[in-house]
Design a protein around this motif. Structure first.
Motif, PDB file in Angstrom:
ATOM      1  N   ARG A  47     -12.684  -4.248   6.454  1.00  0.00           N
ATOM      2  CA  ARG A  47     -12.871  -3.679   5.117  1.00  0.00           C
ATOM      3  C   ARG A  47     -12.970  -2.155   5.178  1.00  0.00           C
ATOM      4  O   ARG A  47     -12.341  -1.459   4.382  1.00  0.00           O
ATOM      5  N   THR A  57      -7.030 -12.497  -2.837  1.00  0.00           N
ATOM      6  CA  THR A  57      -7.254 -13.551  -1.848  1.00  0.00           C
ATOM      7  C   THR A  57      -6.516 -14.813  -2.265  1.00  0.00           C
ATOM      8  O   THR A  57      -6.608 -15.239  -3.419  1.00  0.00           O
ATOM      9  N   ARG A 112       0.835  -1.214   0.000  1.00  0.00           N
ATOM     10  CA  ARG A 112       0.000   0.000   0.000  1.00  0.00           C
ATOM     11  C   ARG A 112       0.864   1.256   0.000  1.00  0.00           C
ATOM     12  O   ARG A 112       0.495   2.274  -0.567  1.00  0.00           O
ATOM     13  N   VAL A 139      -5.898 -12.450   2.780  1.00  0.00           N
ATOM     14  CA  VAL A 139      -6.422 -11.367   1.948  1.00  0.00           C
ATOM     15  C   VAL A 139      -5.430 -10.209   1.992  1.00  0.00           C
ATOM     16  O   VAL A 139      -5.130  -9.669   3.056  1.00  0.00           O
ATOM     17  N   PRO A 155      -4.518  -6.383   0.853  1.00  0.00           N
ATOM     18  CA  PRO A 155      -5.046  -5.130   0.313  1.00  0.00           C
ATOM     19  C   PRO A 155      -4.152  -4.592  -0.807  1.00  0.00           C
ATOM     20  O   PRO A 155      -2.922  -4.627  -0.702  1.00  0.00           O
ATOM     21  N   ASP A 179      -9.100  -4.098  -5.275  1.00  0.00           N
ATOM     22  CA  ASP A 179      -8.732  -3.650  -3.924  1.00  0.00           C
ATOM     23  C   ASP A 179      -8.106  -4.745  -3.074  1.00  0.00           C
ATOM     24  O   ASP A 179      -7.382  -4.449  -2.120  1.00  0.00           O
ATOM     25  N   PHE A 180      -8.392  -6.012  -3.438  1.00  0.00           N
ATOM     26  CA  PHE A 180      -7.902  -7.122  -2.619  1.00  0.00           C
ATOM     27  C   PHE A 180      -7.546  -8.315  -3.501  1.00  0.00           C
ATOM     28  O   PHE A 180      -8.163  -8.552  -4.546  1.00  0.00           O
ATOM     29  N   LEU A 215      -2.785  -7.470   6.580  1.00  0.00           N
ATOM     30  CA  LEU A 215      -3.303  -8.647   5.903  1.00  0.00           C
ATOM     31  C   LEU A 215      -4.392  -9.283   6.756  1.00  0.00           C
ATOM     32  O   LEU A 215      -4.212  -9.466   7.965  1.00  0.00           O
ATOM     33  N   LEU A 249     -14.609  -5.684  -0.790  1.00  0.00           N
ATOM     34  CA  LEU A 249     -14.869  -7.017  -0.228  1.00  0.00           C
ATOM     35  C   LEU A 249     -16.386  -7.159  -0.132  1.00  0.00           C
ATOM     36  O   LEU A 249     -16.991  -6.832   0.895  1.00  0.00           O
ATOM     37  N   ASP A 276      -4.748  -1.402  -2.500  1.00  0.00           N
ATOM     38  CA  ASP A 276      -5.052  -0.012  -2.833  1.00  0.00           C
ATOM     39  C   ASP A 276      -3.787   0.821  -2.684  1.00  0.00           C
ATOM     40  O   ASP A 276      -2.670   0.309  -2.757  1.00  0.00           O
TER      41      ASP A 276
END
Length: 458
Positions: free
Chosen positions: A231, A379, A154, A353, A355, A376-377, A244, A329, A357
């Motif tokens: 989220r 998994t 990020r 998961v 992130p 955005d994510f 995470l 999410l 962004d």
């Protein structure tokens, strides 16, 4: 497999190397052919343990001229087992681990066999770091060329976003240096296009000022409301916060009450690389997610955060993976995390998961081969077991879990989260960049020598 005596060509290869060759019947062959994921139990004809670019060139030429399968191994973490093969040549870069840090330019050049433990150690001495993986024994090569997610994404972007140059041995045995000005098309392809274009003998990375961080796991009950609050938290958080989300079974850690060991829960693995003065603010954000069952959150050197999963996930376990990308999410995905997380098959298994962004989304979809800049994510779904039979038995679990996430997911996914049965998804993984990658594949590897990967066919 029948073991043959060394041929004249084999002897010629040995004479061209500074490294060594291991064949069936040699002492150490079984150790030399091992990879991280024990599901890949293969028997190569040769394992070449290269020590320099000259060894790489000789090995590439040998495999091409003989028409042999060629597997390139860095840290050997390829979940699909692409670091080994049957009846072919394994080019093991594990002895090529030199690193040079330039603290004034804030760059590091690392050889292709380095792990993230190697790179993090070298750069931390100068108070610098770049985005790497979350298990320290992961090789820099596979992670970077696949895209490269990690705790600093990020803030700093993906590992491939920080790749500023590379030395590559291409399929015809040429040694090619690529930068933003020289062979820039090849550098573009290496930034997410996987191992399709050659053997990277060295990577040059942009570094960022990162020293101590506030890091560690915080565990909560497995509850959809906790995940929804996560989220919302991460969507509005300072980009220096890496967090995470992990869904799985409670590990046997001293700061988690024993009654939660082996029970379904969720957790957030934090990496706050901002100022110490805001540590309490970060602790407050985590406390707001739900009832804290256990927490180990403290100041630590940045390299330590990349070792937290090492003891839980040593080499030699049996893995099978699936992956998805999502925009936000969605509640349907949250419901699937809770439903399938409750039947996670082992403590080593996890849903993670990441992130994506912040800095990841400030790179355009066509600026690198890694195309998914509007998700955005990411998994990762991974049943990890102690035996092959147990892992095979859990494939239906992860396939059903994956199917439940697909209605809430983008078409493609992160190539490093895909197993060997996901070859049909390769085009979707690259979106509008796929045709350009095919064109570059035709230029640099028209015979598809480098096909043991999530393959972009020429």
């Amino acid at each position: 497999m029948t073991v043959s005596p060394p041929t004249l060509d084999d002897q010629r290869l040995r004479g061209a190397l500074r490294g060594d060759v291991v064949e069936p019947g040699d002492p150490g062959y079984d150790e030399a052919r091992k990879v991280y994921n024990a599901m890949s139990d293969r028997r190569p004809a040769l394992v070449v343990r290269a020590v320099d670019a000259g060894d790489v060139i000789a090995t590439v030429d040998f495999a091409r001229e003989r028409g042999l399968p060629l597997a390139v191994r860095g840290g050997s973490h390829s979940v699909a087992g692409y670091g080994t093969c049957d009846d072919g040549v394994v080019l093991d870069l594990g002895r090529m681990r030199g690193i040079r840090v330039d603290p004034e330019a804030r760059t590091a050049r690392a050889q292709g066999g380095c792990t993230w433990a190697d790179l993090n150690h070298a750069t931390h001495a100068f108070g610098l770091a770049t985005t790497g993986g979350v298990v320290s024994s992961t090789g820099i090569g596979g992670l970077t060329t696949g895209g490269g997610m990690g705790h600093l994404a990020r803030r700093c972007g993906l590992a491939c976003d920080n790749l500023v140059a590379a030395d590559v041995v291409t399929a015809d045995g040429s040694f090619v240096t690529c930068t933003g000005e020289r062979n820039a098309d090849l550098l573009w392809a290496l930034r997410g296009g996987g191992g399709n274009f050659g053997v990277v003998t060295s990577f040059a990375y942009r570094l960022h000022p990162v020293e101590d961080i506030l890091g560690g796991p915080t565990f909560f009950p497995l509850d959809g409301e906790v995940i929804r609050r996560y989220r919302e938290m991460i969507g509005g958080a300072d980009e220096r916060l890496g967090a995470l989300l992990v869904v799985g079974l409670g590990p046997p850690l001293p700061f988690l009450p024993e009654r939660w060991h082996g029970r379904p829960l969720c957790g957030v693995v934090t990496c706050w690389s901002g100022p110490r003065e805001r540590d309490d603010e970060i602790r407050g954000l985590l406390a707001g997610l739900g009832p804290v069952l256990g927490q180990m959150l403290d100041r630590m050197p940045y390299p330590v955060i990349n070792t937290l999963f090492d003891e839980l996930l040593p080499a030699g376990l049996f893995h099978y993976w699936k992956g998805t990308f999502s925009r936000g999410l969605p509640d349907g995905a949250v419901d699937a995390y809770v439903e399938y997380g409750a039947s996670t098959p082992s403590i080593e298994s996890a849903t993670v998961v990441f992130p994506l962004d912040g800095a990841v989304q400030r790179v355009g979809p066509h600026d690198t081969a890694f195309a998914y800049r509007d998700v955005d994510f990411a998994t990762a779904l991974s049943p990890t077991l102690a035996t092959r039979e147990d892992c095979e038995a859990q494939k239906d679990w992860v396939r059903s879990f994956h199917a439940a996430l697909l209605p809430h997911s983008a078409e493609g996914a992160y190539v490093n989260f895909m197993d060997g049965d996901d070859q049909d998804r390769v085009r979707a993984n690259y979106l509008g960049n796929y045709d350009r990658l095919v064109e570059l594949k035709r230029r640099y590897d028209p015979g598809n020598l480098f096909r043991l990967n999530h393959n972009i066919a020429p």
